[in-house]
Design a protein around this motif. Structure first.
Motif, PDB file in Angstrom:
ATOM      1  N   LYS A 176       0.830  -1.211   0.000  1.00 41.93           N
ATOM      2  CA  LYS A 176       0.000   0.000   0.000  1.00 41.93           C
ATOM      3  C   LYS A 176       0.864   1.260   0.000  1.00 41.93           C
ATOM      4  CE  LYS A 176      -3.576   2.326   2.754  1.00 41.93           C
ATOM      5  NZ  LYS A 176      -4.569   2.516   1.710  1.00 41.93           N
ATOM      6  N   MET A 177       1.893   1.282   0.840  1.00 42.28           N
ATOM      7  CA  MET A 177       2.738   2.475   0.938  1.00 42.28           C
ATOM      8  C   MET A 177       3.594   2.665  -0.321  1.00 42.28           C
ATOM      9  SD  MET A 177       1.715   3.893   3.574  1.00 42.28           S
ATOM     10  CE  MET A 177       0.196   3.099   4.040  1.00 42.28           C
ATOM     11  N   ARG A 178       3.994   1.570  -0.946  1.00 40.50           N
ATOM     12  CA  ARG A 178       4.719   1.703  -2.218  1.00 40.50           C
ATOM     13  C   ARG A 178       3.831   2.371  -3.265  1.00 40.50           C
ATOM     14  NH1 ARG A 178       7.789  -3.910  -1.825  1.00 40.50           N
ATOM     15  NH2 ARG A 178       9.789  -3.127  -1.110  1.00 40.50           N
ATOM     16  N   LYS A 179       2.573   1.969  -3.332  1.00 37.76           N
ATOM     17  CA  LYS A 179       1.635   2.562  -4.288  1.00 37.76           C
ATOM     18  C   LYS A 179       1.398   4.040  -3.997  1.00 37.76           C
ATOM     19  CE  LYS A 179      -0.715  -1.760  -5.191  1.00 37.76           C
ATOM     20  NZ  LYS A 179      -1.749  -2.662  -4.705  1.00 37.76           N
ATOM     21  N   GLU A 180       1.460   4.415  -2.719  1.00 34.39           N
ATOM     22  CA  GLU A 180       1.241   5.806  -2.314  1.00 34.39           C
ATOM     23  C   GLU A 180       2.542   6.610  -2.276  1.00 34.39           C
ATOM     24  OE1 GLU A 180      -1.012   5.878   1.339  1.00 34.39           O
ATOM     25  OE2 GLU A 180      -2.618   4.668   0.469  1.00 34.39           O
ATOM     26  N   HIS A 181       3.658   5.975  -2.671  1.00 30.86           N
ATOM     27  CA  HIS A 181       4.979   6.620  -2.688  1.00 30.86           C
ATOM     28  C   HIS A 181       5.365   7.167  -1.315  1.00 30.86           C
ATOM     29  CE1 HIS A 181       4.815   6.087  -6.984  1.00 30.86           C
ATOM     30  NE2 HIS A 181       3.656   6.709  -6.996  1.00 30.86           N
ATOM     31  N   ARG A 182       5.114   6.348  -0.288  1.00 26.44           N
ATOM     32  CA  ARG A 182       5.466   6.711   1.087  1.00 26.44           C
ATOM     33  C   ARG A 182       6.551   5.775   1.603  1.00 26.44           C
ATOM     34  NH1 ARG A 182       2.222   9.494   4.494  1.00 26.44           N
ATOM     35  NH2 ARG A 182       0.393  10.472   3.586  1.00 26.44           N
ATOM     36  N   LYS A 183       7.368   6.277   2.497  1.00 29.83           N
ATOM     37  CA  LYS A 183       8.329   5.452   3.227  1.00 29.83           C
ATOM     38  C   LYS A 183       7.681   5.028   4.535  1.00 29.83           C
ATOM     39  CE  LYS A 183      12.181   6.136   0.688  1.00 29.83           C
ATOM     40  NZ  LYS A 183      13.128   5.126   0.279  1.00 29.83           N
ATOM     41  N   ILE A 184       8.209   3.972   5.135  1.00 26.92           N
ATOM     42  CA  ILE A 184       7.648   3.429   6.369  1.00 26.92           C
ATOM     43  C   ILE A 184       8.679   3.494   7.490  1.00 26.92           C
ATOM     44  CG2 ILE A 184       6.775   1.349   7.522  1.00 26.92           C
ATOM     45  CD1 ILE A 184       5.704   0.455   4.781  1.00 26.92           C
ATOM     46  N   ILE A 185       8.211   3.928   8.653  1.00 25.52           N
ATOM     47  CA  ILE A 185       8.978   3.816   9.890  1.00 25.52           C
ATOM     48  C   ILE A 185       8.320   2.695  10.693  1.00 25.52           C
ATOM     49  CG2 ILE A 185       9.724   4.940  12.014  1.00 25.52           C
ATOM     50  CD1 ILE A 185       9.339   7.637  10.514  1.00 25.52           C
ATOM     51  N   PRO A 186       8.980   1.540  10.818  1.00 22.90           N
ATOM     52  CA  PRO A 186       8.365   0.420  11.559  1.00 22.90           C
ATOM     53  C   PRO A 186       8.659   0.523  13.058  1.00 22.90           C
ATOM     54  CG  PRO A 186      10.370  -0.321  10.479  1.00 22.90           C
ATOM     55  CD  PRO A 186      10.195   1.134  10.134  1.00 22.90           C
ATOM     56  N   LEU A 187       7.798   1.211  13.801  1.00 23.49           N
ATOM     57  CA  LEU A 187       8.007   1.361  15.242  1.00 23.49           C
ATOM     58  C   LEU A 187       7.555   0.141  16.032  1.00 23.49           C
ATOM     59  CD1 LEU A 187       7.048   5.065  16.041  1.00 23.49           C
ATOM     60  CD2 LEU A 187       9.299   4.068  15.620  1.00 23.49           C
ATOM     61  N   CYS A 188       6.541  -0.534  15.566  1.00 21.54           N
ATOM     62  CA  CYS A 188       6.064  -1.744  16.226  1.00 21.54           C
ATOM     63  C   CYS A 188       7.182  -2.795  16.208  1.00 21.54           C
ATOM     64  CB  CYS A 188       4.831  -2.244  15.479  1.00 21.54           C
ATOM     65  SG  CYS A 188       4.505  -3.987  15.634  1.00 21.54           S
ATOM     66  N   PRO A 189       7.468  -3.437  17.341  1.00 27.44           N
ATOM     67  CA  PRO A 189       8.568  -4.423  17.378  1.00 27.44           C
ATOM     68  C   PRO A 189       8.440  -5.536  16.342  1.00 27.44           C
ATOM     69  CG  PRO A 189       7.876  -3.879  19.603  1.00 27.44           C
ATOM     70  CD  PRO A 189       6.879  -3.222  18.668  1.00 27.44           C
ATOM     71  N   PHE A 190       7.233  -6.067  16.121  1.00 29.83           N
ATOM     72  CA  PHE A 190       7.070  -7.139  15.138  1.00 29.83           C
ATOM     73  C   PHE A 190       7.394  -6.624  13.740  1.00 29.83           C
ATOM     74  CE2 PHE A 190       4.745  -9.517  11.956  1.00 29.83           C
ATOM     75  CZ  PHE A 190       5.157 -10.809  12.236  1.00 29.83           C
ATOM     76  N   ALA A 191       6.822  -5.472  13.377  1.00 23.13           N
ATOM     77  CA  ALA A 191       7.078  -4.914  12.044  1.00 23.13           C
ATOM     78  C   ALA A 191       8.554  -4.586  11.873  1.00 23.13           C
ATOM     79  CB  ALA A 191       6.217  -3.678  11.814  1.00 23.13           C
ATOM     80  N   LYS A 192       9.167  -4.029  12.917  1.00 19.92           N
ATOM     81  CA  LYS A 192      10.602  -3.704  12.843  1.00 19.92           C
ATOM     82  C   LYS A 192      11.414  -4.965  12.560  1.00 19.92           C
ATOM     83  CE  LYS A 192      14.483  -1.708  15.368  1.00 19.92           C
ATOM     84  NZ  LYS A 192      15.391  -2.708  14.851  1.00 19.92           N
TER      85      LYS A 192
END
Length: 92
Positions: free
Chosen positions: A62-78
């Motif tokens: 979803k974020m790639r399609k929206e041309h956004r970068k992600i900050i994975p703060l959640c431990p699992f996502a990180k």
């Protein structure tokens, strides 16, 4: 048991047949070019099925399609970002 992943403005989630939420990943926009993954939850009934990984992958797509970068703060996502080289292009 086939459960559909649903989406709303700030999360992907799965409800069981009773309408109870049994998995979720939430993300919050931060400015025009960033989103933060702040929470991931998978109920014990879904453990070991790769549901959490699938939820992270959906946010990445979803974020790639929206041309956004992600900050994975959640431990699992990180952790998923740490062990998935394909996500490095979108990580902030």
């Amino acid at each position: 048991m086939t459960l559909a992943i649903q989406e709303d403005e700030k999360r992907f989630f799965i409800n069981n047949e009773k309408g109870e939420m049994i998995a979720e990943i939430s993300f919050v926009p931060s400015g025009e070019k960033l989103s933060i993954i702040d929470h991931t939850y998978v109920d014990d009934v879904l453990q070991g099925q790769g549901v959490g990984k699938k939820l992270v992958a959906l946010v990445v797509d979803k974020m790639r399609k929206e041309h956004r970068k992600i900050i994975p703060l959640c431990p699992f996502a990180k952790h998923q970002f740490d062990v998935t080289p394909e996500y490095q292009d979108i990580r902030q």
